[in-house]
Design an enzyme around this catalytic site. Structure first.
Site, short mmCIF file in Angstrom:
data_model
loop_
_atom_site.label_atom_id
_atom_site.label_comp_id
_atom_site.label_asym_id
_atom_site.label_seq_id
_atom_site.Cartn_x
_atom_site.Cartn_y
_atom_site.Cartn_z
N CYS A 2 123.23 68.34 -6.25
CA CYS A 2 122.21 68.62 -5.24
C CYS A 2 120.88 68.13 -5.79
CB CYS A 2 122.13 70.12 -4.97
SG CYS A 2 123.70 70.83 -4.52
N ARG A 27 121.10 62.64 -3.80
CA ARG A 27 121.90 63.53 -4.65
C ARG A 27 122.79 64.45 -3.83
NH1 ARG A 27 120.03 63.65 -9.87
NH2 ARG A 27 121.25 65.54 -10.20
N TRP A 76 124.76 69.18 -1.67
CA TRP A 76 126.11 68.63 -1.54
C TRP A 76 127.04 69.82 -1.64
CZ3 TRP A 76 130.69 68.23 -4.40
CH2 TRP A 76 131.62 67.30 -3.91
N GLY A 103 124.99 73.06 -8.81
CA GLY A 103 126.10 73.26 -9.74
C GLY A 103 127.14 74.21 -9.14
N GLU A 485 136.44 47.27 -8.65
CA GLU A 485 135.09 47.59 -8.18
C GLU A 485 134.91 47.17 -6.73
OE1 GLU A 485 132.58 49.25 -8.77
OE2 GLU A 485 130.85 48.25 -7.86
N LYS A 489 133.94 49.76 -3.61
CA LYS A 489 132.79 49.57 -2.73
C LYS A 489 133.20 49.63 -1.27
CE LYS A 489 129.43 49.59 -5.40
NZ LYS A 489 130.27 50.43 -6.26
N GLU A 492 134.05 53.30 -0.34
CA GLU A 492 132.94 54.27 -0.26
C GLU A 492 131.87 53.85 0.74
OE1 GLU A 492 130.70 54.91 -3.83
OE2 GLU A 492 130.88 52.85 -4.46
N HIS A 508 155.30 42.69 -8.83
CA HIS A 508 156.12 43.82 -9.30
C HIS A 508 156.09 44.98 -8.31
CE1 HIS A 508 156.76 41.86 -13.13
NE2 HIS A 508 155.46 41.58 -13.17
N LYS A 611 125.10 60.96 -5.09
CA LYS A 611 124.81 59.94 -6.10
C LYS A 611 125.23 60.37 -7.49
CE LYS A 611 123.12 56.15 -7.76
NZ LYS A 611 123.88 54.90 -7.53
C1 AGP Z 1 129.94 54.14 -7.54
O1 AGP Z 1 129.57 53.29 -6.46
C2 AGP Z 1 130.13 55.56 -7.13
N1 AGP Z 1 128.98 56.07 -6.46
C3 AGP Z 1 130.65 56.44 -8.23
O2 AGP Z 1 131.94 55.96 -8.54
C4 AGP Z 1 129.83 56.46 -9.54
O3 AGP Z 1 129.91 55.21 -10.18
C5 AGP Z 1 130.44 57.52 -10.47
O4 AGP Z 1 130.33 58.76 -9.82
C6 AGP Z 1 129.73 57.59 -11.84
O5 AGP Z 1 128.39 57.92 -11.67
P1 AGP Z 1 127.42 57.78 -12.96
O6 AGP Z 1 127.37 56.31 -13.32
O7 AGP Z 1 126.09 58.31 -12.51
O8 AGP Z 1 128.03 58.60 -14.07
#
Ligand code: AGP
Length: 616
Positions: A2, A27, A76, A103, A485, A489, A492, A508, A611
């Site tokens: 949060c 966040r 969140w 938290g 990666e 992307k 998400e 395989h 985030k």
């Molecule tokens: C990446 O696009 C995501 N938002 C997520 O996988 C992120 O990379 C992961 O939560 C790690 O975050 P951090 O680099 O702040 O530790």
């Protein structure tokens, strides 16, 4: 995960809180709320489910009295869905106290029962409200907000950052943290609290770190820090390295588009000051100097995109320094009873420096004797503080939830680490080191070319694919982390099923997924490297084309071998094999963003995400 903000000073508390929440909305954005002590000495709160905009609209339509002491929260959801009742702040002491929480309080159920047995009344489904009621009842006993906070937090288990204020103490906000972020902004006659420096950077760049199990009391002219035993603590001060404008969109349609455009700069800034006369200099690693040459194993830990950057680091460090490297997801590493020793270097990769899975894995590694190095993009964050040393990336604030520029910066830092280890161990000579550093230093210009050249065509492709339901990504060797990666992307940002595969693995089993029209991105190695896997990847393309796949190849300018087998070729400049991935990833970042935009989705704040994932 949060966003929290606190303010005491002569300014408008509502203005300061809403500004701080706006800069931290990435966040978490399930709900938002603020509390202020108004000029009449009354505690006023307003909170609404939904993004911050919903609260702003509510306040526009029905203003609330302002004041000079306040706390704010953007949520969140963990315990209890997004609703007005579950939004923070939560109240205690008959509505005279307000509290916000980031938290998870793991023992909230037993504490809640204790409060219920004592006649307490809950109005929400959250774990956080139990802290508000407990601090409120203790404040009635002690009349001291800091002490009431201290006596409560010593009973809590789990991860928490708490901010609390009481209408009988205008001009005072008390914060406490354990396994969750909290930083102080020190102003002139005013002070701030935030989950990260974005909360206050527009007002001050003077900051203080709040460490594990510490309590901070801010007043307009003072900041006092104690630990959970009550002993005074002198917090570490630092200057925020970027200004508020860096965290603004600056005219871009989205933070995502802005940050993709900043990928070249993120690499360039991460290199600054670390290459001299064809050699790597990493003074930040001084705390590890005595042990670095004895390291016999590296374990790179991270989550999501950070973990994929770690996979690139594995190839580079093993190739150059000849040290065995394992890459593990933080949340798996910590619970599999890994074999660690003082000769193990655990390298955490984290943009936010607050990812709980990674933080707890770092703590585990240290407790079990390993040395720890953090690669992190956020100054003053927790993971660097819990590590033996930190190698900061300098990508600047990454606001979009989906990580882009941090990824290339993380890979750059890992490559610098690999070359530094090779330099110290003599596994590469000076000329070889210099040649690799030259490749690194060429990347920003090449990245600029990719961003400029690829964007328009990829936008067209994305709009053509707007209704696609599934996309696959193939890559070999260092192209494999890029395939992963690219798939992440798309998942998400565009909420589309996507999967990355090692190209050699397709036959395989996964090749059964290929049917006519299946869209497949393929990261193609350079044909110029005699040991490259180029011919094999071209064969992989033929295998899927024979089954009707629509292939979009990411290939080097001038590579003609792929043309007969690809429906589309996105061109990238030549780079030596280990460096190509940092170029190939950019078209995939752009594609994820453009497809999400084609679907009318919010590319900066995708659904269900935050985030920084500060819960396990
Ligand atoms: C990446 O696009 C995501 N938002 C997520 O996988 C992120 O990379 C992961 O939560 C790690 O975050 P951090 O680099 O702040 O530790």
């Amino acid at each position: 995960m949060c966003g929290i903000v606190g303010y005491v000073g002569p300014g408008s508390a509502i203005g300061m809180l809403l500004g701080g929440l706006k800069r931290q909305e990435y966040r978490g954005y399930d709900s938002a709320g603020i509390a202020v002590i108004d000029d009449a000495g009354e505690l006023e709160t307003r909170k609404r489910a939904g993004k911050l905009g919903v609260l702003l609209g509510d306040l526009d339509g029905d203003s609330m009295p302002d004041g000079h002491t306040g706390i704010g929260h953007t949520r969140w959801a963990t315990h209890g869905g997004p609703s007005d009742a579950n939004a923070h702040p939560h109240l205690g002491d008959g509505g005279r106290l307000a509290l916000i929480h980031n938290g998870i309080i793991e023992n909230f159920a037993e504490l809640k029962q204790e409060v219920l047995d004592a006649g307490g009344v809950f109005t929400s489904e959250t774990d956080s409200e139990v802290a508000a009621l407990l601090v409120g009842s203790l404040y009635r006993e002690t009349g001291n907000l800091t002490d009431a906070m201290r006596r409560v937090v010593t009973r809590l288990e789990g991860a928490f950052t708490l901010l609390v204020m009481h209408q009988d103490e205008p001009g005072v906000v008390v914060g406490a943290r354990r396994n969750s972020p909290l930083v102080v902004g020190v102003g002139d006659g005013e002070n701030f609290l935030g989950s990260d420096v974005a909360a206050f950077v527009e007002h001050t760049r003077h900051a203080l770190e709040i460490g594990q199990d510490q309590i901070v009391t801010i007043r307009p002219g003072s900041v006092e820090v104690i630990d959970f035993s009550g002993a005074p603590v002198t917090p570490h001060a630092f200057e925020v390295a970027w200004d508020a404008s860096a965290a603004e969109k600056g005219g871009w349609p989205s933070f995502m588009k802005k940050e993709i455009s900043e990928e070249p700069e993120a690499v360039a800034k991460t290199l600054i000051g670390r290459i001299h006369d064809g050699a790597v200099t990493l003074p930040e690693l001084e705390p590890l100097a005595e042990v670095l040459d004895d390291i016999d194993r590296v374990v790179v830990i991270g989550c999501g995109t950070a973990a994929y950057a770690g996979m690139l680091g594995k190839y580079a460090i093993e190739t150059w320094a000849r040290v065995p490297v394992d890459v593990e997801l933080s949340h798996e590493f910590r619970y599999r009873d890994p074999v660690l020793s003082p000769r193990t270097l655990v390298v955490s990769v984290s943009q936010s420096g607050e990812t709980m899975d990674t933080l707890m894995a770092v703590k585990y590694a240290r407790e079990h004797g390993a040395r720890t190095l953090a690669i992190c993009n956020t100054q003053g964050s927790t993971i660097p503080r819990e590590s033996d040393a930190v190698l900061y990336t300098h990508a600047g604030p990454e606001v979009a939830v989906a990580s882009t520029k941090a990824f290339v910066a993380q890979a750059t830092a890992l490559y610098l680490l690999g070359l530094y280890l090779a330099q110290r161990r003599g596994t590469l000579d000076g000329a070889q080191i210099a040649a690799q550093l030259a490749e690194l230093q060429d990347l920003p210009d090449k990245l600029d070319q990719v961003v400029d050249a690829a964007s328009a065509r990829i936008a067209e492709l994305a709009h053509w694919m707007g209704d696609t339901q599934s996309v696959l990504f193939l890559g070999r060797h260092v192209g494999y982390p890029i395939a992963l990666e690219g798939a992440l992307k798309l998942k998400e940002l565009a909420y589309i099923h996507a999967e990355g595969f090692a190209a050699g693995e397709l036959k395989h089993g996964p090749i059964a997924l290929i049917e006519p029209g299946q869209i497949v991105f393929v990261i193609v190695p350079s044909p110029r490297d005699p040991s490259s896997l180029h011919p094999k990847v071209v064969s992989n393309i033929q295998e899927i084309r024979a089954r009707g796949a629509r292939v979009i190849a990411i290939a080097e300018i001038g590579d003609v071998a792929v043309v007969p087998y690809a429906d589309e070729v996105i061109r990238i400049p030549f780079a030596a094999p280990l460096f190509e991935p940092l170029l190939a990833v950019v078209p995939l970042h752009i594609f994820g963003m453009e497809l999400a935009m084609a679907k009318g989705l919010d590319v900066d704040q995708p659904r269900n995400l935050a985030k920084s994932v500060t819960v396990e």
